[in-house]
Design a protein around this motif. Structure first.
Motif, PDB file in Angstrom:
ATOM      1  N   ASN A 155      34.878  50.704  34.571  1.00  0.00           N
ATOM      2  CA  ASN A 155      36.015  49.938  35.068  1.00  0.00           C
ATOM      3  C   ASN A 155      36.840  49.465  33.879  1.00  0.00           C
ATOM      4  OD1 ASN A 155      35.070  47.295  34.148  1.00  0.00           O
ATOM      5  ND2 ASN A 155      33.620  47.327  35.852  1.00  0.00           N
ATOM      6  N   ALA A 156      37.932  48.783  34.159  1.00  0.00           N
ATOM      7  CA  ALA A 156      38.864  48.431  33.089  1.00  0.00           C
ATOM      8  C   ALA A 156      38.226  47.531  32.041  1.00  0.00           C
ATOM      9  CB  ALA A 156      40.099  47.756  33.679  1.00  0.00           C
ATOM     10  N   LEU A 157      37.320  46.654  32.456  1.00  0.00           N
ATOM     11  CA  LEU A 157      36.702  45.748  31.490  1.00  0.00           C
ATOM     12  C   LEU A 157      35.664  46.441  30.618  1.00  0.00           C
ATOM     13  CD1 LEU A 157      36.445  42.440  33.537  1.00  0.00           C
ATOM     14  CD2 LEU A 157      38.031  43.007  31.688  1.00  0.00           C
ATOM     15  N   HIS A 158      35.121  47.565  31.071  1.00  0.00           N
ATOM     16  CA  HIS A 158      34.307  48.381  30.170  1.00  0.00           C
ATOM     17  C   HIS A 158      35.143  48.812  28.962  1.00  0.00           C
ATOM     18  CE1 HIS A 158      31.367  49.387  33.573  1.00  0.00           C
ATOM     19  NE2 HIS A 158      30.615  48.919  32.600  1.00  0.00           N
ATOM     20  N   LEU A 159      36.366  49.251  29.237  1.00  0.00           N
ATOM     21  CA  LEU A 159      37.236  49.692  28.141  1.00  0.00           C
ATOM     22  C   LEU A 159      37.597  48.522  27.236  1.00  0.00           C
ATOM     23  CD1 LEU A 159      38.834  51.895  26.739  1.00  0.00           C
ATOM     24  CD2 LEU A 159      40.706  51.510  28.383  1.00  0.00           C
ATOM     25  N   VAL A 160      37.873  47.361  27.826  1.00  0.00           N
ATOM     26  CA  VAL A 160      38.164  46.181  27.014  1.00  0.00           C
ATOM     27  C   VAL A 160      36.972  45.855  26.117  1.00  0.00           C
ATOM     28  CG1 VAL A 160      38.590  43.693  27.092  1.00  0.00           C
ATOM     29  CG2 VAL A 160      39.822  45.207  28.658  1.00  0.00           C
ATOM     30  N   GLU A 161      35.762  45.860  26.682  1.00  0.00           N
ATOM     31  CA  GLU A 161      34.571  45.590  25.873  1.00  0.00           C
ATOM     32  C   GLU A 161      34.419  46.607  24.751  1.00  0.00           C
ATOM     33  OE1 GLU A 161      29.825  46.246  26.249  1.00  0.00           O
ATOM     34  OE2 GLU A 161      30.708  45.072  27.880  1.00  0.00           O
ATOM     35  N   TYR A 162      34.631  47.880  25.073  1.00  0.00           N
ATOM     36  CA  TYR A 162      34.485  48.952  24.086  1.00  0.00           C
ATOM     37  C   TYR A 162      35.435  48.739  22.909  1.00  0.00           C
ATOM     38  CZ  TYR A 162      34.162  53.771  22.337  1.00  0.00           C
ATOM     39  OH  TYR A 162      33.982  54.879  21.561  1.00  0.00           O
ATOM     40  N   ARG A 163      36.698  48.406  23.205  1.00  0.00           N
ATOM     41  CA  ARG A 163      37.685  48.188  22.142  1.00  0.00           C
ATOM     42  C   ARG A 163      37.370  46.925  21.338  1.00  0.00           C
ATOM     43  NH1 ARG A 163      39.060  53.174  22.086  1.00  0.00           N
ATOM     44  NH2 ARG A 163      40.598  53.879  23.630  1.00  0.00           N
ATOM     45  N   LEU A 164      36.923  45.884  22.007  1.00  0.00           N
ATOM     46  CA  LEU A 164      36.586  44.655  21.285  1.00  0.00           C
ATOM     47  C   LEU A 164      35.389  44.866  20.364  1.00  0.00           C
ATOM     48  CD1 LEU A 164      37.037  41.942  24.075  1.00  0.00           C
ATOM     49  CD2 LEU A 164      38.470  42.287  22.047  1.00  0.00           C
ATOM     50  N   ALA A 165      34.401  45.620  20.841  1.00  0.00           N
ATOM     51  CA  ALA A 165      33.230  45.896  20.001  1.00  0.00           C
ATOM     52  C   ALA A 165      33.636  46.686  18.760  1.00  0.00           C
ATOM     53  CB  ALA A 165      32.180  46.652  20.808  1.00  0.00           C
ATOM     54  N   GLU A 166      34.582  47.609  18.935  1.00  0.00           N
ATOM     55  CA  GLU A 166      35.070  48.366  17.774  1.00  0.00           C
ATOM     56  C   GLU A 166      35.669  47.439  16.724  1.00  0.00           C
ATOM     57  OE1 GLU A 166      36.401  52.782  19.361  1.00  0.00           O
ATOM     58  OE2 GLU A 166      37.823  51.131  19.636  1.00  0.00           O
ATOM     59  N   LEU A 167      36.266  46.338  17.173  1.00  0.00           N
ATOM     60  CA  LEU A 167      36.905  45.390  16.269  1.00  0.00           C
ATOM     61  C   LEU A 167      35.928  44.333  15.740  1.00  0.00           C
ATOM     62  CD1 LEU A 167      40.204  44.789  18.285  1.00  0.00           C
ATOM     63  CD2 LEU A 167      39.931  46.177  16.218  1.00  0.00           C
ATOM     64  N   GLY A 168      34.692  44.341  16.252  1.00  0.00           N
ATOM     65  CA  GLY A 168      33.710  43.352  15.828  1.00  0.00           C
ATOM     66  C   GLY A 168      33.866  42.004  16.493  1.00  0.00           C
ATOM     67  N   HIS A 169      34.662  41.929  17.553  1.00  0.00           N
ATOM     68  CA  HIS A 169      34.839  40.679  18.290  1.00  0.00           C
ATOM     69  C   HIS A 169      33.606  40.426  19.150  1.00  0.00           C
ATOM     70  CE1 HIS A 169      36.972  37.620  20.726  1.00  0.00           C
ATOM     71  NE2 HIS A 169      36.364  38.170  21.755  1.00  0.00           N
ATOM     72  N   PRO A 170      33.055  39.203  19.166  1.00  0.00           N
ATOM     73  CA  PRO A 170      31.874  38.928  19.982  1.00  0.00           C
ATOM     74  C   PRO A 170      32.169  39.104  21.470  1.00  0.00           C
ATOM     75  CG  PRO A 170      32.220  37.197  18.339  1.00  0.00           C
ATOM     76  CD  PRO A 170      33.460  38.031  18.354  1.00  0.00           C
ATOM     77  N   VAL A 171      31.504  40.065  22.104  1.00  0.00           N
ATOM     78  CA  VAL A 171      31.778  40.387  23.502  1.00  0.00           C
ATOM     79  C   VAL A 171      30.467  40.681  24.219  1.00  0.00           C
ATOM     80  CG1 VAL A 171      32.187  42.826  22.938  1.00  0.00           C
ATOM     81  CG2 VAL A 171      33.105  41.875  25.076  1.00  0.00           C
TER      82      VAL A 171
END
Length: 316
Positions: A173-189
């Motif tokens: 779902n859309a929040l999977h993609l948000v989590e994936y991008r945030l993890a790439e940036l090292g943001h705590p998710v």
């Protein structure tokens, strides 16, 4: 890609929004077993102080033919049009602690632009952590605590709370993609997937909302008022228990789920991350539809609140 800011409109005085708050995201869409996400959003907004920080463009993101808004027909004219919304709110928890809540429909279109927009807002408000929840149906018993599968990059939460860590492909779902991008940036998710009894997936299951709020509290330290939801959950489970006790075959099937669940949980601490599903038998197979689905769905299928109760659950 177009400018992500084209997808949302900021409210006035956003400069007064505190920086460094946690973000909680709960979007309704592909799956919401037990109404966990929809109940969470409605309960938080009904019981806590909130105001809109940003609103996303529904005309750009929503497939109206797939999820039609509700309008009321009053004898000979139309009233009370209820459009779908997707908003970012500033909310204060029960202790007055502020946090951001992203709640509403899951976008049908422009996922990459939407994800970029969410990341843009996270950067604008210097969000401290991002936590999101959704819920899926699983053959697990209603007589046991709701388990969660945890994803993201906060290892302390994964280690402490995740009861099932599969190696599998899943529809995103859309929040999977948000989590994936945030993890790439090292943001705590952190993402919490609630494992809801599959025979209660189409109901509004109060315990699912409680489990959602408890998961968010564990990740953020936020405190939510849950007394009303817990009382509704106890009443709900009492009525289910009465139905189970009145049907020996159904009682046996629920007992089988309990045995498999308890065996899995007992052995899970002795295994590695490759644990088999808590719903499988000794050979790793799913219970057949004849064993589980047909009987449970006949007796435990409850329509969402507002519809007529099924014959097996008169009075719910």
């Amino acid at each position: 890609m177009k400018d992500p800011a084209e997808l949302y409109e900021l409210a006035d005085e956003v400069g007064l929004i505190p920086q460094g708050l946690p973000l909680v995201a709960a979007l309704t869409g592909f799956t919401d077993a037990g109404g966990a996400v929809s109940q969470l959003g409605e309960y938080v907004l009904d019981t806590l102080n909130s105001r809109v920080v940003a609103e996303f463009d529904a005309d750009a993101l929503l497939d109206y033919r797939a999820r039609r808004p509700i309008i009321y027909f009053d004898q000979d004219h139309l009233t009370d049009y209820q459009p779908q919304t997707l908003r970012l709110y500033l909310v204060n928890d029960e202790l007055g602690q502020p946090f951001l809540l992203l709640h509403g429909f899951e976008p049908d279109f422009k996922w990459e632009q939407f994800t970029a927009a969410v990341l843009q807002l996270i950067d604008l408000f210097q969000v401290k952590t991002t936590t999101w929840v959704h819920a899926i149906p699983m053959p697990v018993p209603h007589t046991r605590p709701i388990g969660v599968t945890v994803s993201g990059n906060r290892i302390e939460l994964t280690d402490a709370m995740s009861v099932w860590r599969p190696h599998t492909q899943v529809p995103s779902n859309a929040l999977h993609l948000v989590e994936y991008r945030l993890a790439e940036l090292g943001h705590p998710v952190t993402g919490f997937v609630l494992l809801i009894p599959h025979y209660l997936a189409d109901t509004e299951y109060p315990s699912a909302a409680v489990a959602s709020l408890e998961s968010i509290s564990a990740a953020t330290g936020l405190i939510f008022p849950t007394d009303r939801l817990r009382e509704e959950g106890r009443e709900f489970l009492t009525k289910i228990g009465q139905q189970v006790e009145s049907n020996p075959e159904l009682e046996k099937l629920v007992g089988t789920l309990e045995e498999r669940h308890d065996s899995y949980m007992q052995n899970s601490g002795l295994q590695n991350a490759g644990l088999r599903s808590p719903l499988t038998d000794e050979d790793g197979e799913l219970p057949s539809a004849d064993e589980i689905a047909a009987e449970l769905e006949n007796f435990l299928a409850i329509k969402r609140r507002g519809d007529d109760a099924s014959p097996g659950f008169a009075g719910l």
